[in-house]
Write a protein that holds these residues in place. Structure first.
Motif, PDB file in Angstrom:
ATOM      1  N   ARG A 182      34.439 -15.779  23.790  1.00 42.11           N
ATOM      2  CA  ARG A 182      33.825 -14.529  24.262  1.00 42.11           C
ATOM      3  C   ARG A 182      32.319 -14.673  24.450  1.00 42.11           C
ATOM      4  O   ARG A 182      31.717 -13.996  25.291  1.00 42.11           O
ATOM      5  CB  ARG A 182      34.132 -13.408  23.247  1.00 42.11           C
ATOM      6  N   GLU A 183      31.687 -15.574  23.688  1.00 41.49           N
ATOM      7  CA  GLU A 183      30.230 -15.710  23.730  1.00 41.49           C
ATOM      8  C   GLU A 183      29.730 -16.547  24.909  1.00 41.49           C
ATOM      9  O   GLU A 183      28.521 -16.687  25.118  1.00 41.49           O
ATOM     10  CB  GLU A 183      29.745 -16.347  22.415  1.00 41.49           C
ATOM     11  N   LEU A 184      30.639 -17.098  25.704  1.00 42.74           N
ATOM     12  CA  LEU A 184      30.238 -17.955  26.820  1.00 42.74           C
ATOM     13  C   LEU A 184      29.548 -17.165  27.933  1.00 42.74           C
ATOM     14  O   LEU A 184      29.737 -15.958  28.065  1.00 42.74           O
ATOM     15  CB  LEU A 184      31.477 -18.677  27.378  1.00 42.74           C
ATOM     16  N   ASN A 185      28.788 -17.891  28.726  1.00 48.63           N
ATOM     17  CA  ASN A 185      28.084 -17.257  29.842  1.00 48.63           C
ATOM     18  C   ASN A 185      29.078 -16.786  30.908  1.00 48.63           C
ATOM     19  O   ASN A 185      30.154 -17.364  31.084  1.00 48.63           O
ATOM     20  CB  ASN A 185      27.093 -18.239  30.479  1.00 48.63           C
ATOM     21  N   GLY A 186      28.694 -15.751  31.617  1.00 56.86           N
ATOM     22  CA  GLY A 186      29.512 -15.260  32.721  1.00 56.86           C
ATOM     23  C   GLY A 186      30.578 -14.268  32.305  1.00 56.86           C
ATOM     24  O   GLY A 186      31.411 -13.872  33.123  1.00 56.86           O
ATOM     25  N   ILE A 187      30.576 -13.868  31.030  1.00 61.72           N
ATOM     26  CA  ILE A 187      31.530 -12.863  30.551  1.00 61.72           C
ATOM     27  C   ILE A 187      30.755 -11.579  30.274  1.00 61.72           C
ATOM     28  O   ILE A 187      29.825 -11.563  29.468  1.00 61.72           O
ATOM     29  CB  ILE A 187      32.252 -13.332  29.277  1.00 61.72           C
ATOM     30  N   HIS A 188      31.125 -10.516  30.964  1.00 62.75           N
ATOM     31  CA  HIS A 188      30.356  -9.273  30.886  1.00 62.75           C
ATOM     32  C   HIS A 188      31.266  -8.068  30.660  1.00 62.75           C
ATOM     33  O   HIS A 188      32.427  -8.069  31.078  1.00 62.75           O
ATOM     34  CB  HIS A 188      29.563  -9.051  32.177  1.00 62.75           C
ATOM     35  N   GLN A 189      30.713  -7.062  30.037  1.00 67.21           N
ATOM     36  CA  GLN A 189      31.401  -5.778  29.919  1.00 67.21           C
ATOM     37  C   GLN A 189      31.296  -5.032  31.251  1.00 67.21           C
ATOM     38  O   GLN A 189      30.327  -5.194  31.998  1.00 67.21           O
ATOM     39  CB  GLN A 189      30.760  -4.923  28.820  1.00 67.21           C
ATOM     40  N   ALA A 190      32.292  -4.201  31.533  1.00 65.93           N
ATOM     41  CA  ALA A 190      32.268  -3.412  32.769  1.00 65.93           C
ATOM     42  C   ALA A 190      31.015  -2.547  32.836  1.00 65.93           C
ATOM     43  O   ALA A 190      30.415  -2.397  33.915  1.00 65.93           O
ATOM     44  CB  ALA A 190      33.514  -2.535  32.859  1.00 65.93           C
ATOM     45  N   MET A 191      30.606  -1.983  31.683  1.00 63.58           N
ATOM     46  CA  MET A 191      29.447  -1.102  31.689  1.00 63.58           C
ATOM     47  C   MET A 191      28.125  -1.856  31.688  1.00 63.58           C
ATOM     48  O   MET A 191      27.050  -1.244  31.629  1.00 63.58           O
ATOM     49  CB  MET A 191      29.513  -0.130  30.506  1.00 63.58           C
ATOM     50  N   GLU A 192      28.177  -3.172  31.763  1.00 61.36           N
ATOM     51  CA  GLU A 192      26.996  -3.972  32.114  1.00 61.36           C
ATOM     52  C   GLU A 192      26.968  -4.206  33.618  1.00 61.36           C
ATOM     53  O   GLU A 192      25.900  -4.203  34.240  1.00 61.36           O
ATOM     54  CB  GLU A 192      27.028  -5.319  31.386  1.00 61.36           C
ATOM     55  N   PHE A 193      28.140  -4.379  34.183  1.00 63.83           N
ATOM     56  CA  PHE A 193      28.290  -4.743  35.595  1.00 63.83           C
ATOM     57  C   PHE A 193      28.149  -3.538  36.539  1.00 63.83           C
ATOM     58  O   PHE A 193      27.366  -3.560  37.496  1.00 63.83           O
ATOM     59  CB  PHE A 193      29.650  -5.407  35.770  1.00 63.83           C
ATOM     60  N   LEU A 194      28.876  -2.471  36.251  1.00 63.34           N
ATOM     61  CA  LEU A 194      28.948  -1.341  37.183  1.00 63.34           C
ATOM     62  C   LEU A 194      27.628  -0.581  37.338  1.00 63.34           C
ATOM     63  O   LEU A 194      27.251  -0.251  38.471  1.00 63.34           O
ATOM     64  CB  LEU A 194      30.063  -0.386  36.742  1.00 63.34           C
ATOM     65  N   PRO A 195      26.909  -0.251  36.250  1.00 64.50           N
ATOM     66  CA  PRO A 195      25.677   0.523  36.430  1.00 64.50           C
ATOM     67  C   PRO A 195      24.632  -0.159  37.312  1.00 64.50           C
ATOM     68  O   PRO A 195      23.906   0.509  38.046  1.00 64.50           O
ATOM     69  CB  PRO A 195      25.156   0.687  34.993  1.00 64.50           C
ATOM     70  N   MET A 196      24.560  -1.490  37.247  1.00 62.13           N
ATOM     71  CA  MET A 196      23.580  -2.194  38.077  1.00 62.13           C
ATOM     72  C   MET A 196      23.840  -1.968  39.563  1.00 62.13           C
ATOM     73  O   MET A 196      22.918  -1.741  40.352  1.00 62.13           O
ATOM     74  CB  MET A 196      23.610  -3.692  37.761  1.00 62.13           C
ATOM     75  N   GLN A 197      25.108  -2.027  39.948  1.00 61.73           N
ATOM     76  CA  GLN A 197      25.451  -1.801  41.347  1.00 61.73           C
ATOM     77  C   GLN A 197      25.189  -0.349  41.735  1.00 61.73           C
ATOM     78  O   GLN A 197      24.706  -0.063  42.841  1.00 61.73           O
ATOM     79  CB  GLN A 197      26.919  -2.156  41.595  1.00 61.73           C
ATOM     80  N   ASN A 198      25.486   0.574  40.846  1.00 58.25           N
ATOM     81  CA  ASN A 198      25.241   1.982  41.142  1.00 58.25           C
ATOM     82  C   ASN A 198      23.759   2.275  41.312  1.00 58.25           C
ATOM     83  O   ASN A 198      23.371   3.108  42.136  1.00 58.25           O
ATOM     84  CB  ASN A 198      25.821   2.863  40.026  1.00 58.25           C
ATOM     85  N   LYS A 199      22.927   1.590  40.531  1.00 60.02           N
ATOM     86  CA  LYS A 199      21.490   1.799  40.667  1.00 60.02           C
ATOM     87  C   LYS A 199      20.981   1.274  42.009  1.00 60.02           C
ATOM     88  O   LYS A 199      20.070   1.853  42.606  1.00 60.02           O
ATOM     89  CB  LYS A 199      20.744   1.128  39.505  1.00 60.02           C
ATOM     90  N   LEU A 200      21.591   0.195  42.497  1.00 58.46           N
ATOM     91  CA  LEU A 200      21.246  -0.277  43.844  1.00 58.46           C
ATOM     92  C   LEU A 200      21.610   0.774  44.878  1.00 58.46           C
ATOM     93  O   LEU A 200      20.856   1.026  45.825  1.00 58.46           O
ATOM     94  CB  LEU A 200      21.975  -1.585  44.160  1.00 58.46           C
ATOM     95  N   CYS A 201      22.775   1.390  44.707  1.00 55.70           N
ATOM     96  CA  CYS A 201      23.208   2.430  45.641  1.00 55.70           C
ATOM     97  C   CYS A 201      22.290   3.649  45.592  1.00 55.70           C
ATOM     98  O   CYS A 201      22.180   4.390  46.574  1.00 55.70           O
ATOM     99  CB  CYS A 201      24.646   2.857  45.334  1.00 55.70           C
ATOM    100  N   GLU A 202      21.616   3.847  44.452  1.00 53.70           N
ATOM    101  CA  GLU A 202      20.666   4.950  44.316  1.00 53.70           C
ATOM    102  C   GLU A 202      19.320   4.618  44.954  1.00 53.70           C
ATOM    103  O   GLU A 202      18.448   5.474  45.056  1.00 53.70           O
ATOM    104  CB  GLU A 202      20.457   5.283  42.833  1.00 53.70           C
TER     105      GLU A 202
END
Length: 243
Positions: A182-202
């Motif tokens: 679980r500690e490896l790179n490239g593994i993310h929570q959905a709520m790390e991934f989704l808000p960033m894209q939404n902020k771009l849309c804003e």
């Protein structure tokens, strides 16, 4: 359903608003399990209650039936609502309409909680949220962003300044998996991934730590609404494949 069947749309929105402050949210986002359980489906099509609900509120906005409901009398009671997701927004609106002075605190830079930063734009356009916020401002609700209670906003100060504090928080807390690697790179929570894209849309600029899956193979663990949101976002970012 019966009011829509009888073409009594104004009565329908009044009946809908009696138990639901924001039927455009539920009418857009609800997975409608009731339709799958509808007994009419035994030998006919089920009642499409989700589409009916959304049609009612859309017609109400189009015809100007949605207006601020300003309290006629004030109670002089001050209420703090912590968290601006759908629960916090509904509570704040009801309290303001009851005549209380309501201040809503949100730790993020925009109001909306999960509606703003957890749910992608392609699933629910944020204009549906923004017009409700304007209605609430007209009803007297005060919004405080970048206000993290327990961090830069003191709990003790809230207890002193307000007659009551309502906690409507927690849905964005991620559920982790105690799995090997679980500690490896490239593994993310959905709520790390989704808000960033939404902020771009804003209209925000892309941060240095932006999680991009463009040109990558993506594995999503979890097949619910959040997983579907991650799938749609990954495809729109231009990933190679999604599993």
């Amino acid at each position: 359903n019966d009011l829509v069947y009888r073409d009594q749309w104004m009565e329908a929105i009044q009946r809908l608003h009696a138990t639901n402050n924001f039927p455009e949210f539920t009418g857009t986002l609800c997975p409608a399990p009731c339709e799958g359980s509808c007994v009419l489906a035994i030998n006919d099509d089920p009642v499409t209650i989700k589409a009916v609900e959304l049609s009612i509120i859309d017609k109400a906005w189009e015809n100007g039936w949605i207006k601020p409901e300003i309290a006629e009398q004030r109670t002089d009671k001050k209420i703090a609502v912590v968290g601006s997701g759908p629960a916090g927004l509904a509570a704040a609106q009801q309290l303001a309409r009851a005549g209380h002075d309501v201040t809503l605190f949100e730790r993020e830079d925009r109001i909306g909680g999960l509606l703003r930063y957890g749910i992608p734009e392609f699933k629910m356009e944020k204009k549906r949220l923004d017009r409700r916020l304007e209605q609430m401002r007209s009803e007297g609700v005060i919004f405080k962003v970048n206000s993290h209670v327990g961090d830069n906003v003191s709990v003790e100060i809230l207890k002193i300044k307000f007659d009551a504090v309502l906690l409507t928080v927690g849905v964005c807390a991620a559920r982790d998996l105690p799995a090997e690697g679980r500690e490896l790179n490239g593994i993310h929570q959905a709520m790390e991934f989704l808000p960033m894209q939404n902020k771009l849309c804003e209209g925000d600029s892309k941060p240095d730590n932006f999680i991009s899956v463009e040109g990558k193979h993506v594995i999503i663990i979890g097949g619910g609404d959040t997983g579907a949101d991650c799938l749609g976002t990954s495809n729109r970012q231009g990933c190679k494949s999604v599993y």
